[in-house]
Scaffold this motif. Sequence first.
Motif, PDB file in Angstrom:
ATOM      1  N   VAL A  84       7.840   8.462  -1.775  1.00 11.45           N
ATOM      2  CA  VAL A  84       6.518   7.916  -2.073  1.00 11.45           C
ATOM      3  C   VAL A  84       6.441   6.516  -1.465  1.00 11.45           C
ATOM      4  CG1 VAL A  84       4.878   7.234  -3.862  1.00 11.45           C
ATOM      5  CG2 VAL A  84       6.393   9.208  -4.247  1.00 11.45           C
ATOM      6  N   ILE A  85       5.418   6.295  -0.659  1.00 10.14           N
ATOM      7  CA  ILE A  85       5.163   4.978  -0.089  1.00 10.14           C
ATOM      8  C   ILE A  85       3.882   4.451  -0.731  1.00 10.14           C
ATOM      9  CG2 ILE A  85       4.557   3.692   1.999  1.00 10.14           C
ATOM     10  CD1 ILE A  85       6.292   5.666   3.575  1.00 10.14           C
ATOM     11  N   MET A  86       3.975   3.269  -1.300  1.00  9.90           N
ATOM     12  CA  MET A  86       2.828   2.648  -1.950  1.00  9.90           C
ATOM     13  C   MET A  86       2.072   1.790  -0.929  1.00  9.90           C
ATOM     14  SD  MET A  86       3.350   4.011  -4.845  1.00  9.90           S
ATOM     15  CE  MET A  86       2.009   3.313  -5.780  1.00  9.90           C
ATOM     16  N   ILE A  87       0.753   1.734  -1.102  1.00 12.90           N
ATOM     17  CA  ILE A  87      -0.105   0.952  -0.213  1.00 12.90           C
ATOM     18  C   ILE A  87      -0.936   0.011  -1.081  1.00 12.90           C
ATOM     19  CG2 ILE A  87      -1.975   1.065   1.485  1.00 12.90           C
ATOM     20  CD1 ILE A  87      -0.997   3.973   2.079  1.00 12.90           C
ATOM     21  N   THR A  88      -1.001  -1.251  -0.684  1.00  8.94           N
ATOM     22  CA  THR A  88      -1.765  -2.213  -1.474  1.00  8.94           C
ATOM     23  C   THR A  88      -2.406  -3.271  -0.598  1.00  8.94           C
ATOM     24  OG1 THR A  88      -1.675  -3.759  -3.332  1.00  8.94           O
ATOM     25  CG2 THR A  88       0.249  -3.686  -1.897  1.00  8.94           C
ATOM     26  N   ALA A  89      -3.513  -3.790  -1.080  1.00  7.88           N
ATOM     27  CA  ALA A  89      -4.147  -4.926  -0.409  1.00  7.88           C
ATOM     28  C   ALA A  89      -3.495  -6.223  -0.862  1.00  7.88           C
ATOM     29  CB  ALA A  89      -5.639  -4.943  -0.720  1.00  7.88           C
ATOM     30  N   TYR A  90      -2.709  -6.138  -1.935  1.00 13.81           N
ATOM     31  CA  TYR A  90      -2.087  -7.328  -2.517  1.00 13.81           C
ATOM     32  C   TYR A  90      -0.576  -7.215  -2.390  1.00 13.81           C
ATOM     33  CZ  TYR A  90      -6.719  -6.950  -4.486  1.00 13.81           C
ATOM     34  OH  TYR A  90      -8.060  -6.773  -4.630  1.00 13.81           O
ATOM     35  N   GLY A  91      -0.033  -7.644  -1.270  1.00 15.41           N
ATOM     36  CA  GLY A  91       1.388  -7.479  -0.986  1.00 15.41           C
ATOM     37  C   GLY A  91       2.260  -8.593  -1.515  1.00 15.41           C
ATOM     38  N   LYS A  96       5.509  -5.782  -5.013  1.00 13.11           N
ATOM     39  CA  LYS A  96       6.547  -5.078  -4.257  1.00 13.11           C
ATOM     40  C   LYS A  96       7.742  -4.760  -5.154  1.00 13.11           C
ATOM     41  CE  LYS A  96       9.069  -5.110   0.044  1.00 13.11           C
ATOM     42  NZ  LYS A  96       9.135  -5.613   1.387  1.00 13.11           N
ATOM     43  N   ARG A  97       8.149  -5.717  -5.965  1.00 12.18           N
ATOM     44  CA  ARG A  97       9.278  -5.505  -6.869  1.00 12.18           C
ATOM     45  C   ARG A  97       8.988  -4.362  -7.837  1.00 12.18           C
ATOM     46  NH1 ARG A  97      10.469  -6.248 -11.789  1.00 12.18           N
ATOM     47  NH2 ARG A  97       8.584  -7.392 -12.308  1.00 12.18           N
ATOM     48  N   LYS A  98       7.804  -4.374  -8.438  1.00  9.72           N
ATOM     49  CA  LYS A  98       7.427  -3.319  -9.385  1.00  9.72           C
ATOM     50  C   LYS A  98       7.435  -1.950  -8.720  1.00  9.72           C
ATOM     51  CE  LYS A  98       4.458  -5.798 -12.635  1.00  9.72           C
ATOM     52  NZ  LYS A  98       3.065  -6.018 -13.034  1.00  9.72           N
ATOM     53  N   ALA A  99       6.866  -1.872  -7.528  1.00  8.74           N
ATOM     54  CA  ALA A  99       6.788  -0.591  -6.817  1.00  8.74           C
ATOM     55  C   ALA A  99       8.182  -0.061  -6.492  1.00  8.74           C
ATOM     56  CB  ALA A  99       5.964  -0.744  -5.540  1.00  8.74           C
ATOM     57  N   LEU A 100       9.045  -0.909  -5.951  1.00  6.71           N
ATOM     58  CA  LEU A 100      10.381  -0.466  -5.561  1.00  6.71           C
ATOM     59  C   LEU A 100      11.236  -0.130  -6.779  1.00  6.71           C
ATOM     60  CD1 LEU A 100      11.018  -2.866  -2.551  1.00  6.71           C
ATOM     61  CD2 LEU A 100      10.306  -0.466  -2.480  1.00  6.71           C
ATOM     62  N   GLU A 101      11.112  -0.924  -7.849  1.00  6.93           N
ATOM     63  CA  GLU A 101      11.862  -0.632  -9.071  1.00  6.93           C
ATOM     64  C   GLU A 101      11.404   0.666  -9.728  1.00  6.93           C
ATOM     65  OE1 GLU A 101      11.673  -3.980 -11.728  1.00  6.93           O
ATOM     66  OE2 GLU A 101      13.123  -5.134 -10.549  1.00  6.93           O
ATOM     67  N   SER A 102      10.143   1.025  -9.521  1.00  7.00           N
ATOM     68  CA  SER A 102       9.599   2.255 -10.105  1.00  7.00           C
ATOM     69  C   SER A 102       9.905   3.489  -9.272  1.00  7.00           C
ATOM     70  CB  SER A 102       8.086   2.121 -10.286  1.00  7.00           C
ATOM     71  OG  SER A 102       7.801   1.063 -11.181  1.00  7.00           O
ATOM     72  N   GLY A 103      10.556   3.305  -8.124  1.00  2.34           N
ATOM     73  CA  GLY A 103      10.970   4.454  -7.324  1.00  2.34           C
ATOM     74  C   GLY A 103      10.278   4.624  -5.989  1.00  2.34           C
ATOM     75  N   ALA A 104       9.411   3.685  -5.619  1.00  2.00           N
ATOM     76  CA  ALA A 104       8.766   3.787  -4.308  1.00  2.00           C
ATOM     77  C   ALA A 104       9.808   3.603  -3.208  1.00  2.00           C
ATOM     78  CB  ALA A 104       7.673   2.734  -4.164  1.00  2.00           C
ATOM     79  N   ASP A 105       9.622   4.323  -2.127  1.00  7.25           N
ATOM     80  CA  ASP A 105      10.543   4.209  -0.990  1.00  7.25           C
ATOM     81  C   ASP A 105      10.196   3.037  -0.097  1.00  7.25           C
ATOM     82  OD1 ASP A 105      12.301   7.022  -0.650  1.00  7.25           O
ATOM     83  OD2 ASP A 105      10.557   7.132  -1.945  1.00  7.25           O
ATOM     84  N   ALA A 106       8.929   2.633  -0.120  1.00  2.66           N
ATOM     85  CA  ALA A 106       8.486   1.501   0.697  1.00  2.66           C
ATOM     86  C   ALA A 106       7.125   1.045   0.189  1.00  2.66           C
ATOM     87  CB  ALA A 106       8.399   1.900   2.170  1.00  2.66           C
ATOM     88  N   LEU A 107       6.709  -0.120   0.665  1.00  7.91           N
ATOM     89  CA  LEU A 107       5.395  -0.666   0.320  1.00  7.91           C
ATOM     90  C   LEU A 107       4.741  -1.151   1.605  1.00  7.91           C
ATOM     91  CD1 LEU A 107       3.616  -1.687  -2.262  1.00  7.91           C
ATOM     92  CD2 LEU A 107       4.429  -3.908  -1.500  1.00  7.91           C
ATOM     93  N   PHE A 108       3.537  -0.663   1.871  1.00 17.29           N
ATOM     94  CA  PHE A 108       2.755  -1.099   3.018  1.00 17.29           C
ATOM     95  C   PHE A 108       1.567  -1.898   2.511  1.00 17.29           C
ATOM     96  CE2 PHE A 108       5.221   2.055   5.069  1.00 17.29           C
ATOM     97  CZ  PHE A 108       5.127   1.873   6.438  1.00 17.29           C
ATOM     98  N   THR A 109       1.187  -2.936   3.239  1.00 17.94           N
ATOM     99  CA  THR A 109       0.016  -3.699   2.854  1.00 17.94           C
ATOM    100  C   THR A 109      -1.158  -3.341   3.767  1.00 17.94           C
ATOM    101  OG1 THR A 109       0.766  -5.551   4.211  1.00 17.94           O
ATOM    102  CG2 THR A 109       1.292  -5.644   1.873  1.00 17.94           C
ATOM    103  N   LYS A 110      -2.356  -3.491   3.216  1.00 18.46           N
ATOM    104  CA  LYS A 110      -3.574  -3.255   3.992  1.00 18.46           C
ATOM    105  C   LYS A 110      -3.926  -4.536   4.730  1.00 18.46           C
ATOM    106  CE  LYS A 110      -5.555   0.176   0.864  1.00 18.46           C
ATOM    107  NZ  LYS A 110      -6.670   0.495  -0.038  1.00 18.46           N
TER     108      LYS A 110
END
Length: 129
Positions: A84-91, A96-110
């Motif tokens: 799961v890759i999370m996408i956010t306008a607020y990087g 990012k910490r919350k997303a990765l700790e919750s199991g996201a594989d990566a975080l992309f910003t808009k």
Amino acid sequence: MNLLILVVDDEPDVELLFRQQFRRDLRAGRFTMEFAQSAAAALRCISAAGDASLILILSDINMPGMSGLELLPKAKAARPEVPVIMITAYGDAETKRKALESGADALFTKPIDFISLRTEIDTRVERAA
């Protein structure tokens, strides 16, 4: 093999943007994309994927109702093998910490860096082949 990428975002123009960016891949049948405009709709798509090989979930974080961060553990519980890759306008660092700790594989910003995203998708397609 039918490789499926699920894109979850409440913004209706996201589908058009992704279809334009990946039109050659979609036309060639390298993979298919499904779009869900809410986390609840995404969970239904994940359950209904059945025989399709779900290889990647891309989810916006900020959505009305259930957020992407709330969707993340539910998606991982249903399909633990699917990245799961999370996408956010607020990087910011906290998001990012919350997303990765919750199991996201990566975080992309808009706005999304589609060159980097294509690399991620190509990696998943090659692994599934």
